[in-house]
Every structure is written in C-alpha cells, then in structure tokens.
Write an enzyme that holds these catalytic residues in place. Structure first.
Site, PDB file in Angstrom:
ATOM      1  N   SER A 153      -1.220  -6.588  11.840  1.00  0.00           N
ATOM      2  CA  SER A 153      -1.068  -8.042  11.669  1.00  0.00           C
ATOM      3  C   SER A 153      -1.157  -8.698  13.039  1.00  0.00           C
ATOM      4  CB  SER A 153       0.312  -8.332  11.055  1.00  0.00           C
ATOM      5  OG  SER A 153       0.673  -9.684  11.213  1.00  0.00           O
ATOM      6  N   TYR A 167       9.280  -7.312  11.010  1.00  0.00           N
ATOM      7  CA  TYR A 167       7.879  -7.244  10.572  1.00  0.00           C
ATOM      8  C   TYR A 167       6.936  -7.057  11.765  1.00  0.00           C
ATOM      9  CZ  TYR A 167       3.570  -8.473   8.137  1.00  0.00           C
ATOM     10  OH  TYR A 167       2.305  -8.448   7.609  1.00  0.00           O
TER      11      TYR A 167
HETATM   12  N1  LIG Z   1      -0.365 -11.795   3.417  1.00  0.00           N
HETATM   13  C1  LIG Z   1      -0.528 -11.963   4.710  1.00  0.00           C
HETATM   14  O1  LIG Z   1      -0.558 -13.060   5.249  1.00  0.00           O
HETATM   15  C2  LIG Z   1      -0.708 -10.746   5.604  1.00  0.00           C
HETATM   16  C3  LIG Z   1      -1.088 -10.955   6.946  1.00  0.00           C
HETATM   17  C4  LIG Z   1      -1.251  -9.848   7.772  1.00  0.00           C
HETATM   18  C5  LIG Z   1      -1.039  -8.588   7.261  1.00  0.00           C
HETATM   19  N2  LIG Z   1      -0.669  -8.444   5.946  1.00  0.00           N
HETATM   20  C6  LIG Z   1      -0.441  -7.087   5.470  1.00  0.00           C
HETATM   21  O2  LIG Z   1      -1.328  -6.807   4.409  1.00  0.00           O
HETATM   22  C7  LIG Z   1      -0.717  -5.913   3.497  1.00  0.00           C
HETATM   23  C8  LIG Z   1      -0.790  -6.464   2.087  1.00  0.00           C
HETATM   24  O3  LIG Z   1      -0.190  -7.720   2.026  1.00  0.00           O
HETATM   25  P1  LIG Z   1      -0.242  -8.638   0.702  1.00  0.00           P
HETATM   26  O4  LIG Z   1      -0.191 -10.044   1.172  1.00  0.00           O
HETATM   27  O5  LIG Z   1      -1.328  -8.183  -0.195  1.00  0.00           O
HETATM   28  O6  LIG Z   1       1.184  -8.307   0.083  1.00  0.00           O
HETATM   29  P2  LIG Z   1       1.575  -8.020  -1.443  1.00  0.00           P
HETATM   30  O7  LIG Z   1       3.060  -8.110  -1.482  1.00  0.00           O
HETATM   31  O8  LIG Z   1       0.764  -8.853  -2.375  1.00  0.00           O
HETATM   32  O9  LIG Z   1       1.100  -6.504  -1.616  1.00  0.00           O
HETATM   33  C9  LIG Z   1       1.753  -5.421  -1.004  1.00  0.00           C
HETATM   34  C10 LIG Z   1       1.785  -4.288  -1.999  1.00  0.00           C
HETATM   35  O10 LIG Z   1       2.399  -3.152  -1.383  1.00  0.00           O
HETATM   36  C11 LIG Z   1       3.231  -2.552  -2.341  1.00  0.00           C
HETATM   37  N3  LIG Z   1       4.247  -1.744  -1.705  1.00  0.00           N
HETATM   38  C12 LIG Z   1       5.237  -2.136  -0.866  1.00  0.00           C
HETATM   39  N4  LIG Z   1       6.013  -1.094  -0.533  1.00  0.00           N
HETATM   40  C13 LIG Z   1       5.484  -0.010  -1.170  1.00  0.00           C
HETATM   41  C14 LIG Z   1       5.846   1.360  -1.243  1.00  0.00           C
HETATM   42  N5  LIG Z   1       6.915   1.836  -0.581  1.00  0.00           N
HETATM   43  N6  LIG Z   1       5.084   2.196  -1.971  1.00  0.00           N
HETATM   44  C15 LIG Z   1       3.998   1.739  -2.636  1.00  0.00           C
HETATM   45  N7  LIG Z   1       3.611   0.445  -2.632  1.00  0.00           N
HETATM   46  C16 LIG Z   1       4.372  -0.416  -1.910  1.00  0.00           C
HETATM   47  C17 LIG Z   1       3.823  -3.717  -3.117  1.00  0.00           C
HETATM   48  O11 LIG Z   1       4.354  -3.313  -4.366  1.00  0.00           O
HETATM   49  C18 LIG Z   1       2.608  -4.620  -3.260  1.00  0.00           C
HETATM   50  O12 LIG Z   1       1.860  -4.313  -4.410  1.00  0.00           O
HETATM   51  C19 LIG Z   1       0.713  -5.688   3.991  1.00  0.00           C
HETATM   52  O13 LIG Z   1       0.759  -4.499   4.749  1.00  0.00           O
HETATM   53  C20 LIG Z   1       0.944  -6.884   4.876  1.00  0.00           C
HETATM   54  O14 LIG Z   1       1.911  -6.641   5.857  1.00  0.00           O
HETATM   55  C21 LIG Z   1      -0.513  -9.478   5.107  1.00  0.00           C
END
Ligand SMILES: NC(=O)c1ccc[n+]([C@@H]2O[C@H](COP(=O)([O-])OP(=O)(O)OC[C@H]3O[C@@H](n4cnc5c(N)ncnc54)[C@H](O)[C@@H]3O)[C@@H](O)[C@H]2O)c1
Length: 262
Positions: A153, A167
């Site tokens: 990120s 985070y």
């Molecule tokens: N949304 C943003 O703005 C953003 C920005 C930068 C990075 N990210 C990263 O991208 C990734 C996805 O983000 P998103 O926005 O799609 O979030 P989201 O919450 O929609 O999806 C994350 C998924 O990971 C799953 N998960 C969490 N812990 C888990 C575990 N222990 N075992 C199995 N599954 C697990 C959740 O159930 C969920 O389905 C994350 O790593 C997040 O940190 C997101």
C-alpha cells in the site's frame, strides 16, 4: 544483437495456460484481480474464509473464459494453506501465479491503539502474506518457475495522520518481505513483486469515504485527483504475472496516481 521473436513479443502479456491463486478472492480487489487474470487467459483458484462469498468470483472467472475454483482457507493458518495448495496442484497440476490480496485494516490513534487490534492487523497482513508465499514458494521451487505478487500500500511508503500505526507498519513489512523473498528465490526462477496502491473505495476504506474531511485529505495527496480503480490494480498484476516482467523482481510498484512522487 539478439533477434527478437515477434510472436513472443506480441503475446508477452497473455496468461493462457497459466494457473493462478488469489487469496482474499471474495474481496473487492480480490474478485477484480481474479476476473482480470482470467480475462487474460489464466485459470484461477480463489481462496477466502467463506465458501459462499467466493462463488461470485468463480462465476466471473468462468464468464471470463477461465476455469475457476473456490477453496476455503484462512491465510494465517498454515495447515489450511497447505491443504489449499495441495488441492490446487491436484486439480490444475501446477501454480504459475500467486497474488496475496487478503488483508484487513484497523485505524486508531497510535496512543490509544489496542495491542490486540495491532496484533490482528500484523497477523492478517504480514503472517497472512508470508504463509501463502512460503507454501506456494515450495511448489514453485520444485517447478523451477513462478510469479508471486504481494499487495502492499502507499501506507508502506509514508506515515499518515489517520491512525495507520498498524496498517502502515504491516504493509511496510509486506514490501520488505517481497524484496527478501525475491533475493532468496531468484535462483529458483521465482519473481516476487508487490503492488502498492493508493486508496480505492471498497468496504475496507468505507469509514474514510464516509468522513468528508479525511476523504479530502486523501484525495488532495493524489496528483491525479482521484481514487484508484480496480482496473488500475489489475493492469499491474497482469504485467507482473506475465512474461513481460520476467526480469523484474523485488520491486514495489506504486499504483497511486503520483501520490508517492512528490
Ligand atoms: N481498498 C484500498 O483502498 C486498498 C489500498 C491499498 C491496499 N489495499 C489492500 O488490498 C487488499 C484487498 O483490499 P480490499 O479493499 O479488496 O478489501 P476487502 O475487505 O474487500 O477484501 C479483503 C479480503 O481479504 C479477506 N481476508 C482477510 N483476512 C483473511 C484471512 N485471514 N484469511 C483469508 N481471507 C482473509 C477478507 O475476508 C476479504 O474478503 C488488502 O490487502 C488491502 O490492504 C487496499
């Protein structure tokens, strides 16, 4: 000068015949990533903690022309990850690509951050990235090839007043883990890179979107003036999964509209 193979050049972004695993495959970015890989020719295994929530991703993979499979697995549980990887190899015969999308976010002012919440973020984002990399890395080492894409990120790059002590720290660890694995596994022909996006409007960032002041702070820091779109991430993941990036390893690619440029 070496003669270039035009057919190879033309198809260097294609993923036909490749087998990918996407962790967090039911989440907003996981689902989009799985669909994007399938649209470029890959078969995709999506993993998450609840089977029912993965079915929509499988439908999208199939509609995109790939074979799709949902396997339940908590990425922080090594036994479950091992079983998921074994099932994948049994079903598809190999693993070309791993994308570790699963992750969580929790924000509190640092001085009030409950330690157990801090630890949950580190466990999900750092250990939950390391375990799939470790187990899939064993298969890729045996095969002699593989592409691993972790998800970091922009919060790995710089601090933020919005409560990111856990985070941001976890995502910086993911970035360093990526470089560490890249240096250890280059000799096995395994590329390990990271996608580090700025903010998307997904359930993970709902509370930022709902806070007008915080939302404006975020957008004011992005020179391109908008949040990231799922396709911004998909393009980078496809590139890092394909032959086009064969000489790229240990890199953290910021998909951030210029956020970390200045
Ligand atoms: N949304 C943003 O703005 C953003 C920005 C930068 C990075 N990210 C990263 O991208 C990734 C996805 O983000 P998103 O926005 O799609 O979030 P989201 O919450 O929609 O999806 C994350 C998924 O990971 C799953 N998960 C969490 N812990 C888990 C575990 N222990 N075992 C199995 N599954 C697990 C959740 O159930 C969920 O389905 C994350 O790593 C997040 O940190 C997101």
């Amino acid at each position: 000068m070496q003669e270039m193979n035009k057919e190879q050049l033309k198809n260097m972004f294609r993923l036909d015949g490749k087998v990918a695993i996407v962790t967090g495959g039911a989440g907003s970015l996981g689902e989009g990533t799985a669909e994007g890989l399938a649209l470029h020719g890959a078969d995709v295994v999506v993993t998450g903690r609840t089977l029912a929530t993965l079915e929509k991703s499988v439908e999208k993979i199939k509609a995109a022309g790939g074979r799709g499979l949902a396997i339940v697995c908590d990425v922080t549980n090594e036994e479950q990850v091992k079983s998921m990887v074994e099932q994948t190899v049994k079903e598809f015969g190999k693993i070309d690509i791993l994308v570790t999308v699963a992750g969580i976010a929790k924000r509190f002012p640092a001085e009030d951050f409950p330690v157990e919440e801090f630890q949950k973020v580190m466990e999900s984002n750092v250990t939950g990235t390391f375990i799939p990399c470790k187990i899939v890395g064993q298969v890729m080492k045996e095969q002699g090839f593989g592409k691993i894409i972790t998800v970091s990120s922009v919060r790995a790059y710089a601090g933020h007043p919005g409560g990111y002590a856990a985070y941001g720290t976890s995502k910086a660890a993911v970035a360093l883990l990526t470089k560490q694995l890249a240096t250890e596994w280059a000799k096995y022909n395994i590329n390990v890179n990271s996608v580090a996006p700025t903010i998307f409007w997904t359930p993970l960032t709902k509370e930022v979107l709902e806070d007008e002041k915080l939302k404006n702070i975020f957008l004011s820091r992005i020179p391109m003036g908008r949040a990231a779109l799922v396709q911004d991430m998909v393009g980078t993941v496809v590139y890092l999964s394909s032959a086009a990036s064969d000489f790229i390893t240990g890199q953290v690619i910021y998909v951030d509209g210029g956020c970390t440029a200045g």
